[in-house]
Design an enzyme around this catalytic site. Sequence first.
Site, PDB file in Angstrom:
ATOM      1  N   CYS A 410       0.809  -1.213   0.000  1.00 42.79           N
ATOM      2  CA  CYS A 410       0.000   0.000   0.000  1.00 42.79           C
ATOM      3  C   CYS A 410       0.843   1.264   0.000  1.00 42.79           C
ATOM      4  O   CYS A 410       0.492   2.252  -0.637  1.00 42.79           O
ATOM      5  CB  CYS A 410      -0.964  -0.007   1.172  1.00 42.79           C
ATOM      6  SG  CYS A 410      -0.155  -0.218   2.761  1.00 42.79           S
ATOM      7  N   HIS A 454      -2.097   0.708   7.128  1.00 44.01           N
ATOM      8  CA  HIS A 454      -2.421   1.017   5.745  1.00 44.01           C
ATOM      9  C   HIS A 454      -1.997   2.451   5.455  1.00 44.01           C
ATOM     10  O   HIS A 454      -1.787   3.251   6.358  1.00 44.01           O
ATOM     11  CB  HIS A 454      -3.927   0.845   5.531  1.00 44.01           C
ATOM     12  CG  HIS A 454      -4.327   0.831   4.100  1.00 44.01           C
ATOM     13  ND1 HIS A 454      -3.741   0.015   3.168  1.00 44.01           N
ATOM     14  CD2 HIS A 454      -5.291   1.519   3.425  1.00 44.01           C
ATOM     15  CE1 HIS A 454      -4.306   0.202   1.999  1.00 44.01           C
ATOM     16  NE2 HIS A 454      -5.248   1.124   2.120  1.00 44.01           N
ATOM     17  N   ASP A 470      -8.103   5.689  -2.310  1.00 43.82           N
ATOM     18  CA  ASP A 470      -7.197   4.605  -1.948  1.00 43.82           C
ATOM     19  C   ASP A 470      -6.777   3.840  -3.194  1.00 43.82           C
ATOM     20  O   ASP A 470      -7.559   3.058  -3.743  1.00 43.82           O
ATOM     21  CB  ASP A 470      -7.890   3.662  -0.971  1.00 43.82           C
ATOM     22  CG  ASP A 470      -6.920   2.624  -0.422  1.00 43.82           C
ATOM     23  OD1 ASP A 470      -5.736   2.659  -0.828  1.00 43.82           O
ATOM     24  OD2 ASP A 470      -7.352   1.801   0.401  1.00 43.82           O
TER      25      ASP A 470
END
Lengths: 666, 305
Positions: A410, A454, A470
């Site tokens: 991520c 994250h 995202d």
Amino acid sequence: MTSSSLARPIPRVSLNWLLIAQALVIVPFALHVPVALIVLWLACSFWRIQIFRMRVRMPGTWIKSGLLVGTAGGIYLARGSLIGLDAGAALLIAAFILKMLEMHNRRDALVLIFLGFFGIAVGYLFEDSLLWGLFTLLPITTLLAALIGLQQSGISSKPAATLRLSAKLLLQAVPLMLLLFLFFPRLEPLWSLPQPSNKALTGLSDSMAPGDIAELSKSAELVFRASFDGPLPPRNQLYWRALTLEQFDGRRWSQSSRAQVPDAPLWRREGERVSYSVVLEPTGKPWLMTLDVGQTDLAGVRQMSDFRWQRRRPIEQSMLYSVESWPDAVRETVLSDGARLQALQLPAKGNPQVREWAAELHRRHPQTDAVVDALLSYFTSQPFRYTLKPPALGANSIDDFLFGSRAGFCAHYAGAMTFALRAAGVPARVVAGYQGGELNPDGNYLTVRQFDAHAWVEYWQPNVGWRSVDPTAAVAPARVEQGLEQALAADEDFLADSPMSALRYRHLAWVNSIRMSWDNLNYGWQRWVLGYQGQQQLQVLGRWFSGFQAPVFAGGAAVILGLLALWLFKPWRRESDSQLRLFNQFERLLARQGLKRQPGEGAQAFAQRAAGQLPAHAGAIRDFVGEFEAQRYAGGDGSVGALRQRLKCLRRSLPWRLSAVRGKQS
Amino acid sequence: MGRKLDACLNAINEVVLGKEPQVRLALTCLLGGGHLLIEDLPGMGKTTLSHTLARVLGLSFQRIQFTSDLLPGDILGTSVFDRDTGQFTFHPGPIFAELVLADEINRATPKSQSALLEAMEEGQVTIEGATRLLPDPFFVIATQNPFSQGGTFALPESQLDRFLMRLSLGYPARSAEKALLLGESRRDLLPRIEPLLDHAELALLQQQARQVRASDALVDYVLRLVDATRSQPQFAYGLSPRASLAILSAARAWALLAGREYVIPEDVQAILPAVISHRLRERTDPTGHGGGALVQWLLREVPVL
């Protein structure tokens, strides 16, 4: 205890319990003190037992001094200091061990027992879980048993009876403990509580290189648990913000200096409200995790310019806070110049390919949202992979990632997208935090662990404000929809640091259900026992004493008083014999005049004594007792009424007193 | 009748000086139909007390001096061959009196002691196959000297149990002793005492004593006392039911002496030391004389009501 009894030798039963208690106090410290101390403890215990069996003698002064200096020196070498929690605890345990060797008499044993109690309290600094709390009941019971054994003579002592008594004492202390727990004010420590050095090792930090969050995924350590007041929001909206990273140096994203300035941002509430409470484990960092945009009235906590919530001091004990969030809030429609510059900051050089590509995108899509969509569609259309083990990247890391390896975690995606947005002239920043969490159906709460860490992206446009996006969700929707373990089912590095974790066996239904129940229990402990302090205590007490609950409170108090009265007066033991009942009243009447009947004193003898002491009422006293005897022993047919009549006469003639007169009794 | 008893007490107290409580207990013992054991040094007035009791109550009196060579026949009597008739005729021994003083009973051999004690218990003696009834009333007052133990046979517990009471006279008070020294010789006084009761009156009094009321509540107290001796750790063994009966009959006689028709706990307390101290032993000292302390404990600790 007099000084002579302090000098007496230690009874055998006490010594036995002391040895056991020492083991129970020391064993939990085994992980926190140098290994050599454990060896020292075993050796000293063996020595002590040999002394007890009269095989060896007590150590002499020189040996004792040598041991003392040697142990202190050893701790200094092992811990690099004699100050601080770790070294202090090691010193305490060392003293606890060595005192056993020079224990001659009861005074020494008392010192040892009190050291043991102190050691248990120090242990709470290292460990405050439910299991540990229950375990400490064992050393406390045995220490109490040793303390009781110390008061017994050498002959009459029975180890089991001593232990039973101490367990009984502990049980009797429970109501008092509950009372103190509920009502005793929790005072903030005057000094910062020392933290063991091996705590708060993992977690988000204030800077992020591409591989950092992948490292976190190896750990299943608990970060926080959250209970929602209403229904749980969908999983893909559970973005727990910790902090934003706005400064990029070509490799590493970090917090900007602007973020340290307290400056509440402007935002407007819109849409539905979500309210929940969080029990945060100690992180050693000052950030609180909240959903966007959070609002809490916790003392000592404030909102910073990037919407994160920050406490003055790092979080070193688990803390409970409740938050209300507006996920659809409009955030900062106007951006100051300084903030705008920071959100557009890029290193002077590097990653030319991205810069060129972004400029091209900007030319093609004048609308900010279109640029974002184009970037996301690039991630979906190209063969990007979501992996914990991406290949190494060169100096132009973002170029390499976007156009070369196309494999990352991520942090790679968030970093690359922010860079591209900035290069396209869109103010943007990386947000670090946690995503998702595991729902515990038993307690209906979310458990968020380190591997849920994250990073995602926020971008800004005029009149709209900040918006979150995202890129990971575009590449690996499973990460956001189902969680990391689903997205990385085949990846070996996941949970690499926790080989024994029950999380690894979650596909076994029964293991999973036990794990969930146990977690639920621990959450309750955290929330209702450890978290019961400060504001929560005030809230609970306030709720009890508030007007609405006053009848309940009064009712509870009445019930408690009633039970107490029953216990004190014992109406079921009330004399069924009416003659005796009246005689008891007669006794109470005279007791107030300072006359108390001895158990072996008959009515006649008592009456004579009383008549002697109260000559003015001798007639009434004799009357009553005469009637009592006539009814009780002569089988006279006098009624209870006649007896009551005489008692009334006596009561009237006596001066009224509420309580006994002292000093009148001969 | 009550006045007669008071007169008896006064008459005895005129001879036995300064011993009112013991005299009262001794009379209680006889009214209760029991035998009396007096434990004291020689010369403390044991014989005088017994003799006076016999005179006042109008009883025939015999005294047996127990010695180590005393044989049962010397107590009970023997058959002697009568040359004139050519037959054996029975010569009754001193036991065939209404009040027998067995002096220094612990000096005789167990065999002779038991001859007396059997007679006490049965109220009859069997000699050479013929059972002869003892006179009625029949009282035994035994004395023993607890201090010089050489050549004595202490009475075993089972024998002690047969005495309703054990008394100790003790040294007289100074004033009593002065009166004794200044007054007439007791030996001269005795023959002049007139019997105040006849046999019928004595039997009636004993009958009345048996009829004195003991209520449920009082019997409960006696039971509590007896239970305590059986359950408390300091007692070597508990009291027998015979002892419970003894307590009750002595308490009744005591109440009668006090002119009451019912027993109150204070009556029980008054006679308790005399009635049970010789029946109790301390656990820590089963041979000793700890009975007195145990009785005091009972009086103090056992709840009256």
